[in-house]
Motif scaffolding. Structure first.
Motif, PDB file in Angstrom:
ATOM      1  N   THR A  20       0.827  -1.207   0.000  1.00 42.68           N
ATOM      2  CA  THR A  20       0.000   0.000   0.000  1.00 42.68           C
ATOM      3  C   THR A  20       0.859   1.252   0.000  1.00 42.68           C
ATOM      4  OG1 THR A  20      -1.703  -1.207   1.243  1.00 42.68           O
ATOM      5  CG2 THR A  20      -1.854   1.189   1.202  1.00 42.68           C
ATOM      6  N   MET A  24       1.017   4.099  -2.860  1.00 43.20           N
ATOM      7  CA  MET A  24       0.764   5.492  -2.510  1.00 43.20           C
ATOM      8  C   MET A  24       1.930   6.373  -2.923  1.00 43.20           C
ATOM      9  SD  MET A  24      -2.165   6.193  -1.376  1.00 43.20           S
ATOM     10  CE  MET A  24      -1.700   7.839  -0.838  1.00 43.20           C
ATOM     11  N   THR A 183       0.531   8.376   2.985  1.00 40.46           N
ATOM     12  CA  THR A 183       1.081   7.027   2.844  1.00 40.46           C
ATOM     13  C   THR A 183       1.146   6.318   4.187  1.00 40.46           C
ATOM     14  OG1 THR A 183       2.372   7.701   0.919  1.00 40.46           O
ATOM     15  CG2 THR A 183       3.091   5.712   2.078  1.00 40.46           C
ATOM     16  N   LEU A 186      -2.505   5.503   5.348  1.00 45.22           N
ATOM     17  CA  LEU A 186      -3.106   4.414   4.575  1.00 45.22           C
ATOM     18  C   LEU A 186      -2.373   3.091   4.797  1.00 45.22           C
ATOM     19  CD1 LEU A 186      -3.983   6.184   1.219  1.00 45.22           C
ATOM     20  CD2 LEU A 186      -5.534   5.457   3.014  1.00 45.22           C
ATOM     21  N   GLY A 190      -4.172  -0.017   6.189  1.00 49.65           N
ATOM     22  CA  GLY A 190      -4.163  -1.278   5.442  1.00 49.65           C
ATOM     23  C   GLY A 190      -3.720  -2.443   6.313  1.00 49.65           C
TER      24      GLY A 190
END
Length: 476
Positions: A20, A24, A183, A186, A190
């Motif tokens: 992820t 990102m 980033t 997220l 995640g």
């Protein structure tokens, strides 16, 4: 250390978070590039518009003076234009005639009158081509001076674009900080989401590995109700665990049945061994009764009774030793092989088979191996070999110590193991009952002792080899 650094060995939650984050970062780079490119185009458009207005205004005002080479009017016009310029963007302006000789400049020290304008015009760009992407804080713009379509001179202007560069740097830093924060957020989100999604899988893994290879069913309360696919997987695992328990119980009963089958075969053979001496013993007692007054006849009959009774004692002792409950706690000795031979020899005698028996090892060295399982392995393999060998064939057992391990080798001159029999002996896959006397039992006992079993065809003989490691001594 290399395994730790290998991404394939990392937990799924970490790999998803990193994936992820990488996506990102890639998306942030693309978006940031687009933003900076758009900003640069806007800045270049604004700079071109400013330069065009400035230069065109000067061209209109300076054209007549440059035509008549009126230096003072040119200088005065440049000085007023610099004073009225907003924001201090115009740093320096120089005007030359149509021969490239300087008429006037906002800084006469840098560009004296009648000097060559070429040093300023060399790296100057046209008004329509000026851009804020040059990387320098100062750009030079050039434009022609025309009067009624006639070229009467040139203008070169230096513009300060440091504020535009600072604006782009500030925008890039803001994008970098924003992308890094997004980033991080997220990536953590995640990892959290994946960790929650993988909880049923972790529960499944824990139950599969908790009982040392024996899976334990998952409680119904721990099965998630929101995810039907994972719930179905966990219930399927519970069904598999129940099936494994049922299979283990069936194999245990099968092994017990095969054990009784082998004992039944031995009993029928040993009945002959017991029946024959009994007939001789009865004859000896009748002789003693008939000739009680003849000592030499009584003596010979007593010797016959003694030998027969000793033989019966040895047979009964071997049978008891084979079936005693606590024999698994005893350690192996050469006497165990003598008992095995006594138990098994009637089987080969009944089938008129030759028995090759080689025991190579001292009693003290045999003491590292359990008696009961070794006897069980050897007896089942011998019974299977005798069944496979033809009438009048040959069966053999050899036992030796090699590199601290006990090596048992059972041979016969039969046709060899069938595929079903090999599967029972060498594989852990489920099998149907029958197909070999105790072969699956042999495999399970050998596996329980940490050993290995192999089967080979050497010439006209089948060789089954069992290698058992020595038991570790338990400290007192």
């Amino acid at each position: 250390m290399s395994k730790v650094l290998r991404p394939g060995k990392w937990p799924v939650t970490i790999r998803v978070a990193l994936a992820t984050a990488c996506l990102m970062v890639l998306l942030g780079l693309v978006a940031s590039q687009q933003v900076l490119s758009t900003l640069a185009r806007l800045q270049s458009a604004r700079l071109q518009e400013f330069a065009r207005l400035h230069v065109e205004g000067l061209a209109v005002a300076l054209g007549p003076f440059a035509l008549h080479r009126d230096v003072w009017e040119v200088y005065d016009t440049l000085d007023r234009a610099r004073t009225s310029a907003s924001g201090g963007r115009v740093l320096f302006t120089v005007v030359a005639d149509d021969h490239g000789r300087v008429l006037a400049a906002t800084d006469p020290n840098r560009a004296p009158v009648d000097s060559d304008i070429g040093i300023f015009a060399a790296d100057a760009v046209l008004v329509g081509e000026v851009t804020a992407l040059s990387g320098s804080s100062v750009v030079r713009v050039r434009a022609p001076l025309t009067v009624q379509g006639r070229d009467v001179g040139r203008i070169v202007t230096e513009l300060d674009v440091s504020d535009l560069l600072a604006q782009r740097r500030a925008t890039a830093l803001a994008l970098l900080a924003g992308n890094a924060l997004a980033t991080l957020i997220l990536g953590l989100a995640g990892a959290f989401v994946v960790a929650r999604m993988l909880k049923p899988v972790e529960l499944l893994t824990r139950h599969m590995g908790e009982a040392g290879g024996q899976p334990r069913p998952i409680p119904e309360a721990a099965i998630p109700r929101s995810d039907t696919v994972l719930a179905q997987l966990l219930r399927s695992f519970n069904g598999m665990a129940g099936a494994i328990d049922a299979r283990a119980e069936a194999e245990r009963r099968l092994a017990e049945r095969e054990r009784f089958v082998s004992l039944g075969r031995l009993s029928s053979s040993l009945a002959h061994e017991v029946n024959n001496p009994l007939g001789g013993l009865l004859n000896a007692t009748d002789t003693i009764r008939a000739y009680a007054n003849r000592p030499e006849v009584v003596h010979r009959s007593v010797d016959l009774l003694d030998r027969g009774l000793r033989h019966l004692r040895d047979v009964s002792r071997a049978i008891l030793e084979e079936n005693r409950i606590d024999r698994s706690s005893r350690m192996l000795s050469p006497t165990d092989f003598e008992d095995l031979r006594l138990l098994f020899e009637p089987e080969t005698s009944h089938r008129q088979q030759r028995l090759d028996w080689v025991i190579d090892g001292e009693a003290a060295r045999f003491g590292s191996f359990p008696s009961g399982p070794v006897r069980q392995i050897a007896l089942n393999l011998l019974l299977n070999a005798s069944s496979a060998a033809p009438q009048g064939g040959a069966v053999g057992l050899s036992a030796r110590l090699q590199n601290g391990a006990l090596v048992l080798k059972v041979t016969d001159d039969g046709p060899g193991l069938s595929e079903a029999a090999r599967a029972r002996l060498l594989s852990a896959t489920p099998v149907e009952p029958g197909g070999g006397v105790g072969l699956r039992l042999v495999r399970d006992v050998v596996a329980g002792l940490g050993g290995e079993v192999s089967s080979d065809r050497v010439g006209a003989q089948t060789e089954i080899t069992v290698r058992l490691p020595a038991m570790e001594e338990t400290p007192c």
